[in-house]
Design a protein around this motif. Structure first.
Motif, PDB file in Angstrom:
ATOM      1  N   PHE A  49      39.197  38.956  41.364  1.00 20.96           N
ATOM      2  CA  PHE A  49      38.321  39.515  42.388  1.00 20.96           C
ATOM      3  C   PHE A  49      37.719  38.404  43.256  1.00 20.96           C
ATOM      4  CE2 PHE A  49      34.027  40.799  43.691  1.00 20.96           C
ATOM      5  CZ  PHE A  49      34.340  41.912  44.473  1.00 20.96           C
ATOM      6  N   GLN A  50      37.268  37.335  42.610  1.00 17.90           N
ATOM      7  CA  GLN A  50      36.705  36.220  43.374  1.00 17.90           C
ATOM      8  C   GLN A  50      37.759  35.539  44.255  1.00 17.90           C
ATOM      9  OE1 GLN A  50      34.768  33.595  40.605  1.00 17.90           O
ATOM     10  NE2 GLN A  50      33.280  35.145  39.922  1.00 17.90           N
ATOM     11  N   PHE A  51      38.983  35.460  43.750  1.00 25.69           N
ATOM     12  CA  PHE A  51      40.047  34.866  44.566  1.00 25.69           C
ATOM     13  C   PHE A  51      40.325  35.715  45.805  1.00 25.69           C
ATOM     14  CE2 PHE A  51      44.528  34.666  45.744  1.00 25.69           C
ATOM     15  CZ  PHE A  51      44.655  33.314  46.041  1.00 25.69           C
ATOM     16  N   ASP A  52      40.421  37.030  45.621  1.00 23.84           N
ATOM     17  CA  ASP A  52      40.674  37.911  46.766  1.00 23.84           C
ATOM     18  C   ASP A  52      39.539  37.850  47.773  1.00 23.84           C
ATOM     19  OD1 ASP A  52      43.065  38.658  45.678  1.00 23.84           O
ATOM     20  OD2 ASP A  52      42.318  40.504  44.757  1.00 23.84           O
ATOM     21  N   GLU A  53      38.328  37.759  47.285  1.00 24.62           N
ATOM     22  CA  GLU A  53      37.190  37.673  48.197  1.00 24.62           C
ATOM     23  C   GLU A  53      37.234  36.391  49.018  1.00 24.62           C
ATOM     24  OE1 GLU A  53      34.442  39.544  49.033  1.00 24.62           O
ATOM     25  OE2 GLU A  53      35.514  41.216  48.145  1.00 24.62           O
ATOM     26  N   SER A  54      37.502  35.293  48.353  1.00 23.52           N
ATOM     27  CA  SER A  54      37.530  34.015  49.075  1.00 23.52           C
ATOM     28  C   SER A  54      38.763  33.904  49.984  1.00 23.52           C
ATOM     29  CB  SER A  54      37.525  32.847  48.073  1.00 23.52           C
ATOM     30  OG  SER A  54      38.668  32.913  47.228  1.00 23.52           O
ATOM     31  N   LYS A  55      39.849  34.565  49.599  1.00 17.72           N
ATOM     32  CA  LYS A  55      41.073  34.480  50.395  1.00 17.72           C
ATOM     33  C   LYS A  55      40.986  35.333  51.651  1.00 17.72           C
ATOM     34  CE  LYS A  55      45.350  33.196  51.060  1.00 17.72           C
ATOM     35  NZ  LYS A  55      45.674  31.776  51.345  1.00 17.72           N
ATOM     36  N   ASN A  56      40.378  36.504  51.585  1.00 16.09           N
ATOM     37  CA  ASN A  56      40.371  37.454  52.684  1.00 16.09           C
ATOM     38  C   ASN A  56      39.058  37.480  53.465  1.00 16.09           C
ATOM     39  OD1 ASN A  56      43.033  38.930  52.287  1.00 16.09           O
ATOM     40  ND2 ASN A  56      42.119  39.212  50.272  1.00 16.09           N
ATOM     41  N   ARG A  57      38.100  36.674  53.082  1.00 13.62           N
ATOM     42  CA  ARG A  57      36.828  36.659  53.806  1.00 13.62           C
ATOM     43  C   ARG A  57      36.935  35.701  54.990  1.00 13.62           C
ATOM     44  NH1 ARG A  57      31.937  38.651  53.481  1.00 13.62           N
ATOM     45  NH2 ARG A  57      32.615  39.804  51.626  1.00 13.62           N
ATOM     46  N   ILE A  58      36.642  36.201  56.178  1.00 11.19           N
ATOM     47  CA  ILE A  58      36.685  35.409  57.397  1.00 11.19           C
ATOM     48  C   ILE A  58      35.348  35.540  58.123  1.00 11.19           C
ATOM     49  CG2 ILE A  58      39.179  35.616  57.681  1.00 11.19           C
ATOM     50  CD1 ILE A  58      38.679  37.779  59.767  1.00 11.19           C
ATOM     51  N   THR A  59      35.113  34.630  59.034  1.00 11.29           N
ATOM     52  CA  THR A  59      33.894  34.615  59.845  1.00 11.29           C
ATOM     53  C   THR A  59      34.305  34.608  61.309  1.00 11.29           C
ATOM     54  OG1 THR A  59      32.694  33.395  58.128  1.00 11.29           O
ATOM     55  CG2 THR A  59      31.750  33.411  60.348  1.00 11.29           C
ATOM     56  N   ILE A  60      33.725  35.506  62.086  1.00  6.78           N
ATOM     57  CA  ILE A  60      34.058  35.604  63.516  1.00  6.78           C
ATOM     58  C   ILE A  60      32.804  35.372  64.355  1.00  6.78           C
ATOM     59  CG2 ILE A  60      35.964  37.210  63.110  1.00  6.78           C
ATOM     60  CD1 ILE A  60      34.080  39.458  64.097  1.00  6.78           C
ATOM     61  N   GLU A  61      33.043  35.047  65.624  1.00 10.08           N
ATOM     62  CA  GLU A  61      31.968  34.908  66.608  1.00 10.08           C
ATOM     63  C   GLU A  61      32.185  35.952  67.697  1.00 10.08           C
ATOM     64  OE1 GLU A  61      32.154  30.960  68.074  1.00 10.08           O
ATOM     65  OE2 GLU A  61      31.565  30.033  66.172  1.00 10.08           O
ATOM     66  N   VAL A  70      28.490  34.043  76.443  1.00 10.04           N
ATOM     67  CA  VAL A  70      27.783  33.385  75.336  1.00 10.04           C
ATOM     68  C   VAL A  70      28.169  34.074  74.040  1.00 10.04           C
ATOM     69  CG1 VAL A  70      25.552  32.697  74.404  1.00 10.04           C
ATOM     70  CG2 VAL A  70      25.885  32.822  76.893  1.00 10.04           C
ATOM     71  N   PHE A  71      28.828  33.348  73.149  1.00 10.80           N
ATOM     72  CA  PHE A  71      29.218  33.866  71.840  1.00 10.80           C
ATOM     73  C   PHE A  71      28.246  33.296  70.794  1.00 10.80           C
ATOM     74  CE2 PHE A  71      32.888  34.148  74.502  1.00 10.80           C
ATOM     75  CZ  PHE A  71      33.560  35.292  74.090  1.00 10.80           C
ATOM     76  N   ASN A  72      27.090  33.958  70.685  1.00 11.10           N
ATOM     77  CA  ASN A  72      26.029  33.438  69.821  1.00 11.10           C
ATOM     78  C   ASN A  72      25.790  34.289  68.592  1.00 11.10           C
ATOM     79  OD1 ASN A  72      25.139  35.580  71.302  1.00 11.10           O
ATOM     80  ND2 ASN A  72      23.203  34.660  71.953  1.00 11.10           N
ATOM     81  N   PHE A  73      26.716  35.222  68.280  1.00  7.39           N
ATOM     82  CA  PHE A  73      26.586  36.048  67.087  1.00  7.39           C
ATOM     83  C   PHE A  73      27.747  35.736  66.144  1.00  7.39           C
ATOM     84  CE2 PHE A  73      24.474  38.506  70.414  1.00  7.39           C
ATOM     85  CZ  PHE A  73      23.240  38.775  69.820  1.00  7.39           C
ATOM     86  N   THR A  74      27.448  35.693  64.851  1.00  8.78           N
ATOM     87  CA  THR A  74      28.469  35.451  63.824  1.00  8.78           C
ATOM     88  C   THR A  74      28.386  36.545  62.772  1.00  8.78           C
ATOM     89  OG1 THR A  74      26.988  33.999  62.578  1.00  8.78           O
ATOM     90  CG2 THR A  74      28.466  32.955  64.179  1.00  8.78           C
ATOM     91  N   LEU A  75      29.519  36.802  62.143  1.00 10.51           N
ATOM     92  CA  LEU A  75      29.578  37.827  61.105  1.00 10.51           C
ATOM     93  C   LEU A  75      30.677  37.465  60.136  1.00 10.51           C
ATOM     94  CD1 LEU A  75      28.686  40.587  59.973  1.00 10.51           C
ATOM     95  CD2 LEU A  75      30.385  41.647  61.486  1.00 10.51           C
ATOM     96  N   SER A  76      30.388  37.526  58.824  1.00  6.31           N
ATOM     97  CA  SER A  76      31.360  37.263  57.760  1.00  6.31           C
ATOM     98  C   SER A  76      31.684  38.585  57.072  1.00  6.31           C
ATOM     99  CB  SER A  76      30.788  36.255  56.760  1.00  6.31           C
ATOM    100  OG  SER A  76      31.730  36.000  55.731  1.00  6.31           O
ATOM    101  N   PHE A  77      32.975  38.865  56.908  1.00  2.00           N
ATOM    102  CA  PHE A  77      33.405  40.151  56.345  1.00  2.00           C
ATOM    103  C   PHE A  77      34.800  39.993  55.765  1.00  2.00           C
ATOM    104  CE2 PHE A  77      34.851  39.925  60.651  1.00  2.00           C
ATOM    105  CZ  PHE A  77      36.096  40.514  60.651  1.00  2.00           C
ATOM    106  N   ASP A  78      35.242  41.018  55.069  1.00  2.76           N
ATOM    107  CA  ASP A  78      36.582  41.067  54.491  1.00  2.76           C
ATOM    108  C   ASP A  78      37.552  41.575  55.550  1.00  2.76           C
ATOM    109  OD1 ASP A  78      38.864  41.367  52.991  1.00  2.76           O
ATOM    110  OD2 ASP A  78      37.850  42.240  51.251  1.00  2.76           O
ATOM    111  N   ARG A  79      38.639  40.811  55.780  1.00  2.00           N
ATOM    112  CA  ARG A  79      39.571  41.183  56.848  1.00  2.00           C
ATOM    113  C   ARG A  79      40.424  42.393  56.497  1.00  2.00           C
ATOM    114  NH1 ARG A  79      44.284  36.511  56.714  1.00  2.00           N
ATOM    115  NH2 ARG A  79      44.785  36.667  54.497  1.00  2.00           N
ATOM    116  N   ARG A  80      40.287  42.892  55.263  1.00  2.00           N
ATOM    117  CA  ARG A  80      41.007  44.104  54.900  1.00  2.00           C
ATOM    118  C   ARG A  80      40.278  45.363  55.345  1.00  2.00           C
ATOM    119  NH1 ARG A  80      41.797  42.512  48.672  1.00  2.00           N
ATOM    120  NH2 ARG A  80      39.654  41.841  49.097  1.00  2.00           N
ATOM    121  N   LEU A  81      39.098  45.196  55.949  1.00  2.00           N
ATOM    122  CA  LEU A  81      38.378  46.333  56.507  1.00  2.00           C
ATOM    123  C   LEU A  81      39.040  46.786  57.806  1.00  2.00           C
ATOM    124  CD1 LEU A  81      34.663  45.201  55.992  1.00  2.00           C
ATOM    125  CD2 LEU A  81      35.997  46.755  54.557  1.00  2.00           C
TER     126      LEU A  81
END
Length: 469
Positions: A49-61, A70-81
């Motif tokens: 579970f921890q591997f899948d979370e770290s593998k598929n978690r990305i951060t976007i702006e 101006v791209f001043n907002f960030t969000l971290s989420f699972d790319r499988r959403l």
């Protein structure tokens, strides 16, 4: 037992070899985790579970729709959403409802219309920027169309107007009504046609947009023509382009478009073009017509190469030979009184080729003639010299000629002969210098000595063979 590498995490089972199947080498790391079953399933594994979370978690702006640069907002989420779930996470941050904004990969890219796909399938990567724009997202059957105004008489033929969201199944009358409100022009006086690069393409007919453009996609370009009169085109009409050539000024007039029936005759076309000649009381008999290439710009010197149909009966259909007019063709016309065609360009001096009437290898044989005609070859022998030089010579007593041949043979019946052209026989050869005679005598002595030595060697070899036998 779980083996984790940068690309995957795998549960090791009992039937796998350590090195061959699992590629385990010196220094690898294995994770041991207690389980209730046989230890061959990854269900309930915290390491997986921890591997899948770290593998598929990305951060976007991403930006706020009111501040697109101006791209001043960030969000971290699972790319499988899904994209819809992502918009639900972004809504509270932007303080905008998910149905009131849309997502793009960049400012000029197409928006995401199918919001049920995952972010991974949509192409979202770690640390990427997402462009947010206000407006309701489009449905699957809606496309963003770019509209341009087309003016055939203007130097800048296309002028960009705007982008509009259009349903692919919408009727053309609905699209004209939408454009009429934006351009403040009657809907029946609007012509829609394809925009193919820098040229205007086919005219849209029928009912829906999807029928005229089967492969409709976002960013498709459509040209709009604002007509002075109402127009309803069917499959029984064709739109052709006509242009006048003025022989006096050696110039072309601006192009215009005419709507012709596919059953129209040459007389009908001349009747429509007669008022454009600028001659008072001009009739159809004063109009000359020629079909010109429409894909290239015709230069003034190319008018002389056109085929002006002067003797074609006026009852001939425009769609029949020799004209065979189709939609989009270019027709040149001019007045038959005082026709002055531009002069042909001067021929280039230099190499000239002349085609023969024969064939070789499936094509015409080209023969070239360069320079003056060659003079015949003359061959002289030592016996052609006069007797005063010390050699025996005989005058040219026998002359034999071949009828129809380009060469005659002169000289005695002996081995000596002279080749000269039959059309211009040359006089008897003049006596040469004494050096030439000395050279000929030496050559004869040398040949005689060689023949004597050869006969001597043959006799010696024959005697030797007899003595051996």
């Amino acid at each position: 037992i779980i083996f984790v590498d940068p690309d995957k995490a795998e549960v090791l089972t009992n039937d796998k070899l350590i090195r061959k199947d699992c590629s385990l080498w010196w220094g690898e790391k294995l994770y041991l985790e207690p389980c209730n079953g046989t230890g061959e399933s990854s269900e309930g594994s915290q390491v997986m579970f921890q591997f899948d979370e770290s593998k598929n978690r990305i951060t976007i702006e991403f930006n706020h729709p009111d501040m697109p640069e101006v791209f001043n907002f960030t969000l971290s989420f699972d790319r499988r959403l899904s994209l819809l779930k992502l918009k639900e996470l972004m809504g509270p941050i932007l303080q905008i409802a998910p149905g009131e904004f849309k997502l793009k990969l960049s400012v000029h890219s197409n928006e995401f219309k199918n919001e049920t796909i995952t972010c991974q399938k949509a192409g979202l990567l770690d640390s990427c920027a997402i462009f947010v724009e206000r407006g309701a997202p489009m449905r699957d059957d809606e496309y963003r169309i770019s509209f341009f105004q087309y003016d055939i008489s203007s130097r800048l033929k296309f002028t960009y107007l705007f982008d509009e969201r259009v349903n692919a199944r919408a009727d053309l009358s609905e699209i004209r009504a939408l454009l009429s409100t934006k351009l403040d022009h009657p809907a029946d006086n609007i012509r829609l046609r394809e925009k193919s690069g820098t040229k205007a393409g086919k005219i849209y007919r029928g009912t829906s947009l999807k029928v005229n453009v089967p492969r409709l996609a976002d960013g498709h370009e459509i040209a709009i023509q604002l007509l002075p009169n109402a127009e309803i085109l069917t499959g029984r009409e064709a739109v052709v382009t006509v242009q006048r050539w003025n022989p006096d000024t050696q110039r072309f007039s601006p192009r215009i478009e005419l709507v012709l029936s596919k059953k129209a005759t040459l007389h009908d076309l001349k009747t429509m073009l007669a008022p454009h000649l600028g001659i008072d009381g001009a009739g159809p008999s004063q109009v000359l017509i020629a079909k010109a290439p429409s894909h290239t710009k015709l230069p003034p010197e190319g008018v002389a190469k056109l085929k002006w149909h002067e003797r074609v009966p006026e009852t001939t259909l425009l769609t029949a030979p020799p004209l065979i007019l189709r939609e989009g063709d270019l027709v040149m016309f001019q007045s038959s009184s005082g026709v002055v065609a531009p002069p042909r360009p001067p021929a280039k001096k230099g190499f000239k080729s002349k085609l023969s009437s024969g064939f070789r290898g499936g094509g015409l044989v080209a023969s070239a003639r360069c320079g003056p005609r060659e003079i015949g070859l003359q061959i002289h022998t030592p016996f052609d010299q006069p007797s005063s030089c010390g050699t025996t010579s005989s005058p040219a007593s026998d002359v034999s000629s071949v009828a129809g041949s380009a060469v005659s043979y002169e000289g005695s019946v002996d081995a000596s002969y002279v080749l000269t052209p039959a059309l211009s026989p040359s006089p008897p050869p003049v006596a040469e210098a004494d050096g030439f005679v000395v050279y000929s005598v030496c050559l004869s002595i040398l040949s005689l000595s060689l023949s004597l030595s050869l006969s001597l060697s043959l006799s010696l070899s024959l005697s030797l063979s007899l003595s051996l036998s």
